[in-house]
Design an enzyme around this catalytic site. Structure first.
Site, PDB file in Angstrom:
ATOM      1  N   SER A   1       0.752  -1.016   0.002  1.00  0.00           N
ATOM      2  CA  SER A   1      -0.010   0.070   0.243  1.00  0.00           C
ATOM      3  C   SER A   1       0.974   1.284   0.093  1.00  0.00           C
ATOM      4  CB  SER A   1      -1.016   0.044   1.109  1.00  0.00           C
ATOM      5  OG  SER A   1      -1.945  -0.842   1.231  1.00  0.00           O
TER       6      SER A   1
ATOM      7  N   HIS B   1      -3.057   1.110  -4.625  1.00  0.00           N
ATOM      8  CA  HIS B   1      -2.611  -0.179  -5.107  1.00  0.00           C
ATOM      9  C   HIS B   1      -3.194   0.126  -6.878  1.00  0.00           C
ATOM     10  CE1 HIS B   1      -1.511  -3.126  -2.206  1.00  0.00           C
ATOM     11  NE2 HIS B   1      -2.031  -2.346  -1.404  1.00  0.00           N
TER      12      HIS B   1
ATOM     13  N   HIS C   1      -5.812  -9.386  -2.587  1.00  0.00           N
ATOM     14  CA  HIS C   1      -5.921  -9.910  -1.168  1.00  0.00           C
ATOM     15  C   HIS C   1      -7.375 -10.639  -0.962  1.00  0.00           C
ATOM     16  CE1 HIS C   1      -4.158  -5.577  -1.189  1.00  0.00           C
ATOM     17  NE2 HIS C   1      -3.422  -6.245  -0.004  1.00  0.00           N
TER      18      HIS C   1
ATOM     19  N   TYR D   1      -9.492 -10.397   1.061  1.00  0.00           N
ATOM     20  CA  TYR D   1     -10.647  -9.701   1.784  1.00  0.00           C
ATOM     21  C   TYR D   1     -11.276  -8.927   0.432  1.00  0.00           C
ATOM     22  CZ  TYR D   1      -7.538  -5.650   1.826  1.00  0.00           C
ATOM     23  OH  TYR D   1      -6.583  -4.518   1.409  1.00  0.00           O
ATOM     24  N   GLU D   2     -10.581  -8.719  -0.579  1.00  0.00           N
ATOM     25  CA  GLU D   2     -11.139  -8.285  -1.829  1.00  0.00           C
ATOM     26  C   GLU D   2     -12.200  -9.056  -2.353  1.00  0.00           C
ATOM     27  OE1 GLU D   2      -8.539  -5.464  -4.190  1.00  0.00           O
ATOM     28  OE2 GLU D   2      -7.244  -6.882  -3.148  1.00  0.00           O
TER      29      GLU D   2
ATOM     30  N   ALA E   1       2.592  -2.528   4.003  1.00  0.00           N
ATOM     31  CA  ALA E   1       2.335  -1.659   5.107  1.00  0.00           C
ATOM     32  C   ALA E   1       1.858  -2.453   6.227  1.00  0.00           C
ATOM     33  CB  ALA E   1       1.477  -0.394   4.717  1.00  0.00           C
TER      34      ALA E   1
ATOM     35  N   MET F   1      -2.462  -7.476   6.356  1.00  0.00           N
ATOM     36  CA  MET F   1      -3.494  -8.417   5.533  1.00  0.00           C
ATOM     37  C   MET F   1      -3.054  -8.812   4.232  1.00  0.00           C
ATOM     38  SD  MET F   1      -6.313  -5.659   6.253  1.00  0.00           S
ATOM     39  CE  MET F   1      -6.516  -4.649   7.857  1.00  0.00           C
ATOM     40  N   SER F   2      -1.647  -9.199   4.229  1.00  0.00           N
ATOM     41  CA  SER F   2      -1.154  -9.741   3.012  1.00  0.00           C
ATOM     42  C   SER F   2       0.054 -10.372   3.132  1.00  0.00           C
ATOM     43  CB  SER F   2      -0.966  -8.482   1.823  1.00  0.00           C
ATOM     44  OG  SER F   2       0.060  -7.795   2.486  1.00  0.00           O
TER      45      SER F   2
ATOM     46  N   ASN G   1       1.739   2.479  11.325  1.00  0.00           N
ATOM     47  CA  ASN G   1       0.822   3.042  12.381  1.00  0.00           C
ATOM     48  C   ASN G   1       0.914   1.941  13.500  1.00  0.00           C
ATOM     49  OD1 ASN G   1      -0.873   1.284  10.287  1.00  0.00           O
ATOM     50  ND2 ASN G   1      -1.643   0.779  12.319  1.00  0.00           N
TER      51      ASN G   1
ATOM     52  N   HIS H   1      -7.079   4.302   6.519  1.00  0.00           N
ATOM     53  CA  HIS H   1      -6.116   3.824   5.515  1.00  0.00           C
ATOM     54  C   HIS H   1      -5.470   4.944   4.914  1.00  0.00           C
ATOM     55  CE1 HIS H   1      -4.750   1.176   2.447  1.00  0.00           C
ATOM     56  NE2 HIS H   1      -5.244   1.829   1.356  1.00  0.00           N
TER      57      HIS H   1
END
Length: 315
Positions: free
Chosen positions: A37, A68, A90, A92-93, A120, A224-225, A248, A282
């Protein structure tokens, strides 16, 4: 080529499309790069760049996440031919893991030997400042352990091991090159750290209890990846390294607000100061990614130049 490979993956069609638009000198890249990201600017360090949009490549999905892009970028990093994913996929997509990892398998068939993955990530370890690049040494993948492993199903290639060991997933050689590159770039000692990456499915950010659990389990950063690509790259025989940019801090308060005590205090006539509510966005991730893009780009470029067999090795 196995029957599973023939039935599930359109490798011949994919390779044919790529070779029609990519010059011969770039058709067999040595290095594959996956951009996380806000980090697609890594491609700006490529010379003689050729972009191949995902929607023109058979078998490729489309990245829908802000930050992306959706192209394969072929080019030279120094004298080394590389291919970079500008935008990853991902689960989640809604993408199947076969789609998430298909580009990695294609890179392998193009000749990629070294895979550099960036992402990230949220910081779980309180000693990791935002902006630190974590050179991943291991991972904790709850989805892998609970039914979302990218190697579930028929084997893509029967020559691959059915039970893949991943205790050596993160190349010691490439991790050494990362810290050597940091030294050669005169980066501050705090710029790079080592740590364990936790893969979670997303797309929600972690609850405080989940963050506390992952920290207690030994993870330093969470995202998440990445792990699906790492596992498949290792199955394909590539050497892998991962750079996680801490964008973060995961929200893990030392203690919870006691709403019961606040209500009791108010009923007793005492004023209660409500603490601020911390959340992650995000936009925050993309902003930090943009800020550190040049640093990540310089690190990746230097690692590529230090690879065995590279034409130029700066000292």
């Amino acid at each position: 080529m196995s029957s599973a490979e023939n039935s599930v993956y359109p490798f011949p069609e994919t390779i044919e499309v790529i070779k029609k638009v990519v010059p011969e000198g770039l058709q067999s890249p040595r290095v594959g790069i996956i951009c996380g990201s806000g980090l697609s600017g890594l491609a700006s360090s490529l010379k003689d760049i050729v972009l191949v949009p995902y929607d023109t490549i058979p078998g490729f999905a489309t990245s829908t996440v802000p930050g992306h892009k959706s192209s394969l970028a072929f080019g030279y990093m120094g004298d080394t031919p590389v291919v970079a994913m500008l935008g990853r996929f991902h689960p989640y997509e809604g993408h199947k893991l076969t789609s998430v990892t298909y580009p990695v398998r294609v890179m392998s068939r193009l000749g990629v030997q070294y895979m550099i993955i960036t992402n990230a990530a949220g910081g779980l370890n309180p000693n990791l400042a935002v902006g630190t690049i974590v050179v991943v040494q291991d991972h904790l993948a709850l989805p892998n352990l609970t039914g979302l492993n990218p190697l579930l199903g028929p084997q893509v290639n029967l020559d691959h091991p059915r039970f893949l060991p991943i205790s050596d997933a993160y190349s010691v050689k490439l991790r050494q090159l990362a810290f050597l590159a940091s030294h050669q770039l005169s980066l501050d000692d705090s710029a790079l750290a080592e740590g364990v990456y936790a893969w979670v499915s997303g797309p929600t950010y972690e609850s405080p209890a989940e963050g506390r659990f992952l920290r207690a389990a030994g993870a330093d950063v969470v995202g998440m990846s990445t792990v699906p690509e790492v596992v498949v790259a290792r199955e394909e025989g590539m050497e892998v390294t991962v750079f996680s940019l801490v964008t973060n801090a995961v929200v893990i308060p030392e203690k919870y607000r006691s709403i019961k005590e606040e209500v009791k205090a108010e009923l007793a006539g005492r004023k209660v100061e409500a603490p601020p509510t911390e959340v992650v966005s995000h936009d925050e991730v993309l902003s930090l990614g943009k800020e550190k893009e040049d640093l990540m780009k310089a690190l990746v470029e230097r690692v590529v130049k230090l690879l065995p067999g590279s034409a130029s090795k700066p000292v």
